[in-house]
Design an enzyme around this catalytic site. Structure first.
Site, PDB file in Angstrom:
ATOM      1  N   SER A   1       9.845  55.300  78.196  1.00  0.00           N
ATOM      2  CA  SER A   1      11.039  56.075  77.843  1.00  0.00           C
ATOM      3  C   SER A   1      12.279  55.197  77.753  1.00  0.00           C
ATOM      4  CB  SER A   1      11.255  57.158  78.917  1.00  0.00           C
ATOM      5  OG  SER A   1      12.533  57.745  78.812  1.00  0.00           O
TER       6      SER A   1
ATOM      7  N   ALA B   1      10.363  51.239  81.858  1.00  0.00           N
ATOM      8  CA  ALA B   1       9.363  51.207  80.795  1.00  0.00           C
ATOM      9  C   ALA B   1       8.786  49.807  80.651  1.00  0.00           C
ATOM     10  CB  ALA B   1       9.988  51.668  79.484  1.00  0.00           C
TER      11      ALA B   1
ATOM     12  N   HIS C   1      11.152  54.639  82.762  1.00  0.00           N
ATOM     13  CA  HIS C   1      12.355  54.869  81.964  1.00  0.00           C
ATOM     14  C   HIS C   1      13.217  53.613  81.933  1.00  0.00           C
ATOM     15  CE1 HIS C   1      15.688  56.778  80.004  1.00  0.00           C
ATOM     16  NE2 HIS C   1      16.495  56.488  80.999  1.00  0.00           N
ATOM     17  N   SER C   2      13.649  53.221  80.727  1.00  0.00           N
ATOM     18  CA  SER C   2      14.545  52.092  80.516  1.00  0.00           C
ATOM     19  C   SER C   2      13.917  50.812  81.083  1.00  0.00           C
ATOM     20  CB  SER C   2      15.905  52.403  81.151  1.00  0.00           C
ATOM     21  OG  SER C   2      16.905  51.516  80.677  1.00  0.00           O
ATOM     22  N   MET C   3      14.544  50.142  82.030  1.00  0.00           N
ATOM     23  CA  MET C   3      13.914  48.979  82.631  1.00  0.00           C
ATOM     24  C   MET C   3      12.527  49.336  83.163  1.00  0.00           C
ATOM     25  SD  MET C   3      15.086  46.587  85.889  1.00  0.00           S
ATOM     26  CE  MET C   3      14.563  47.752  87.149  1.00  0.00           C
TER      27      MET C   3
END
Length: 253
Positions: free
Chosen positions: A123, A99, A95-97
């Site tokens: 994500s 990803a 998720h975010s970083m």
């Protein structure tokens, strides 16, 4: 079914062992996040899926270790940490970083070991070739706090606790430094499927930026959009978990 490999590396956390599972899902937290963020997900997927969450240095039980301020440095270390899981079917969820780290780790596995995860679920992050001008890591502490407040990913009560802030800000700043100074290097597309999850109101990624991930896989690709913002997965956990189960089942086929 082979026994689960023991994990004695501080990078790897298994909250809910699932010894009968045929798949390990490696979870990559967001900037400022920790392995414990994925504890509810691990509980929901056990015993069908073995969930291993990454614990980056500089937080929780690793708070006395120096942070790593580059995506490359983090991905290199994660790739080494995953060696005990070699030979076991893996999928990545970041998720975010996280990803970006999941993607870069998959590239390293492909280049160094000739193997890739069965699939990636990425994500809340735009594709590597899409660039925005960002400088959150250069802000003072108040500016950094304002950014995480805007994204609604942290309990507001924690943001007024000076002791918690003092512990959290160094790792948060290091993570923002890593992701905002990341430079994509051209290379072969992955051969594994890629799925992208986004929040409909996420200020960090729009539909075009999410769909651009398709350029990075030679396999199947799809985008799923959920109600909510950057931390839509905390707002709608049941819906996200159901979608994730569908994708993992698809990766197994």
């Amino acid at each position: 079914m082979a026994e689960l490999p023991l994990l004695d590396d501080p990078w790897l956390v298994r909250h809910h062992p699932a010894p009968g599972s045929d798949l390990t899902l490696v979870c990559f937290p967001h900037a400022g996040g920790s392995a414990s963020y994925f504890r509810p997900l691990a509980g929901a997927l056990a015993p069908r899926v073995d969930v291993v969450s990454l614990q980056y240095p500089g937080r929780q039980d690793r708070r006395n270790e120096p942070c790593i301020e580059s995506v490359d440095g983090l991905a290199d270390a994660i790739t080494r940490a995953l060696r005990p899981l070699a030979g076991r079917p893996l999928a990545f969820f970041g998720h975010s970083m996280g990803a970006m780290l999941a993607f870069e780790t998959a590239r390293r596995l492909a280049a160094g070991q000739g193997t890739e995860p069965l699939g990636l679920v990425l994500s809340g992050r735009r594709a590597p070739r899409t660039v925005r001008e960002e400088n959150v890591h250069l802000r003072d502490d108040a500016g950094l706090i304002a950014e995480i407040q805007k994204l609604n990913g942290t309990d507001p009560a924690l943001l007024v606790d000076e002791d918690i802030l003092r512990m959290a800000l160094p790792s948060l700043r290091a993570d923002y430094t890593a992701v905002e100074t990341y430079v994509y290097r051209e290379g072969p597309a992955l051969d594994c499927p890629v799925r992208v999850f986004t929040g409909a109101a996420d200020p960090q990624v729009n539909r075009e930026e999410a769909e651009s991930w398709a350029e990075h896989t030679a396999s199947t690709f799809a985008v799923r959009t959920f109600p909510g913002g950057h931390f839509y997965l905390s707002e709608h956990p049941g819906e996200v978990i159901a979608a994730l189960v569908e994708e993992l089942d698809d990766f197994r086929r």
